[in-house]
Scaffold this motif. Structure first.
Motif, PDB file in Angstrom:
ATOM      1  N   ASN A 176      36.166   5.572   6.859  1.00 47.74           N
ATOM      2  CA  ASN A 176      34.874   5.028   6.829  1.00 47.74           C
ATOM      3  C   ASN A 176      33.471   5.280   7.955  1.00 47.74           C
ATOM      4  N   ILE A 177      34.141   5.374   8.814  1.00 48.07           N
ATOM      5  CA  ILE A 177      32.982   6.451  10.101  1.00 48.07           C
ATOM      6  C   ILE A 177      33.735   7.325  10.239  1.00 48.07           C
ATOM      7  N   LEU A 178      34.406   8.197   9.484  1.00 48.78           N
ATOM      8  CA  LEU A 178      34.359   9.386   9.468  1.00 48.78           C
ATOM      9  C   LEU A 178      33.539  10.157   8.504  1.00 48.78           C
ATOM     10  N   THR A 179      33.263   9.349   7.054  1.00 50.58           N
ATOM     11  CA  THR A 179      32.220   9.812   5.826  1.00 50.58           C
ATOM     12  C   THR A 179      30.832   8.999   6.630  1.00 50.58           C
ATOM     13  N   THR A 180      30.582   8.464   7.143  1.00 46.92           N
ATOM     14  CA  THR A 180      28.843   8.222   7.951  1.00 46.92           C
ATOM     15  C   THR A 180      28.905   8.852   8.642  1.00 46.92           C
ATOM     16  N   SER A 181      30.015   9.121   9.454  1.00 49.39           N
ATOM     17  CA  SER A 181      29.488  10.844  10.595  1.00 49.39           C
ATOM     18  C   SER A 181      29.128  11.880  10.149  1.00 49.39           C
ATOM     19  N   THR A 182      30.351  12.339   8.715  1.00 49.09           N
ATOM     20  CA  THR A 182      29.279  13.942   8.352  1.00 49.09           C
ATOM     21  C   THR A 182      28.671  13.354   7.659  1.00 49.09           C
ATOM     22  N   ASP A 183      27.998  12.233   6.771  1.00 50.90           N
ATOM     23  CA  ASP A 183      26.936  11.935   5.876  1.00 50.90           C
ATOM     24  C   ASP A 183      25.504  12.548   7.117  1.00 50.90           C
ATOM     25  N   ALA A 184      26.259  11.765   7.870  1.00 49.73           N
ATOM     26  CA  ALA A 184      25.125  11.686   9.354  1.00 49.73           C
ATOM     27  C   ALA A 184      24.107  13.670   9.821  1.00 49.73           C
ATOM     28  N   LEU A 185      25.557  13.832   9.861  1.00 51.28           N
ATOM     29  CA  LEU A 185      25.341  15.296  10.215  1.00 51.28           C
ATOM     30  C   LEU A 185      25.216  16.280   9.189  1.00 51.28           C
ATOM     31  N   ILE A 186      24.966  15.800   8.294  1.00 50.60           N
ATOM     32  CA  ILE A 186      24.888  16.688   7.056  1.00 50.60           C
ATOM     33  C   ILE A 186      23.263  16.710   6.236  1.00 50.60           C
ATOM     34  N   GLU A 187      22.631  15.162   7.186  1.00 52.83           N
ATOM     35  CA  GLU A 187      21.276  14.914   7.081  1.00 52.83           C
ATOM     36  C   GLU A 187      20.217  15.798   7.610  1.00 52.83           C
TER      37      GLU A 187
END
Length: 155
Positions: free
Chosen positions: A141-152
């Motif tokens: 969950n942390i990796l998914t959230t971090s990746t999404d934030a980075l892509i945004e």
């Protein structure tokens, strides 16, 4: 003393500056606060950095004592603390080194996760937690959230 935060990229001399700041402060304030090292908290990100910092501080204190003419810290201390003689720096370094080695558990350089665990343990009763708690992270969950934030953030 105020908190200092040093932030820099790899190879920028953070360990040198942090270790120097530690040595500088314990040497400068030795006469009125001989156990100041107990009140200094250094927080790093990795266990490797923690060990490197502790080793660097002890190595530099030893060099101040045994090879003051070769010590870069001695040059910096003499520049930054001109009212303290070289002999007095050596004397204070000996006392600080002895104090740290005889009270090593109070020589506090921690990883950020150990720092927060200490805070949590200090308030465990107030938080109503079991003394044998375990911290579990949902890394997916942390990796998914971090990746999404980075892509945004990508333009």
């Amino acid at each position: 003393m105020r908190a200092k935060i040093l932030s820099a990229s790899a190879g920028a001399g953070k360990t040198y500056r942090l270790a120097y700041k530690f040595v500088h402060d314990v040497i400068k304030h030795y006469t009125d606060k001989p156990y100041l090292y107990r009140a200094i908290l250094a927080v790093t990100f990795t266990n490797k950095a923690t060990e490197e910092m502790k080793s660097r501080i002890l190595k530099e204190l030893n060099e101040l004592i045994t090879k003051p003419e070769e010590s870069n810290y001695m040059k910096d201390l003499r520049r930054d603390l001109p009212h303290i003689s070289q002999n007095e720096v050596i004397k204070r370094a000996k006392h600080v080194q002895t104090n740290i080695l005889h009270d090593y558990s109070r020589f506090t350089i921690l990883t950020i996760d150990k720092f927060f665990q200490r805070i949590l343990r200090a308030f465990i009763k107030e938080l109503g937690l079991d003394l044998n708690y375990n911290i579990e992270l949902d890394t997916a969950n942390i990796l998914t959230t971090s990746t999404d934030a980075l892509i945004e953030e990508i333009p």
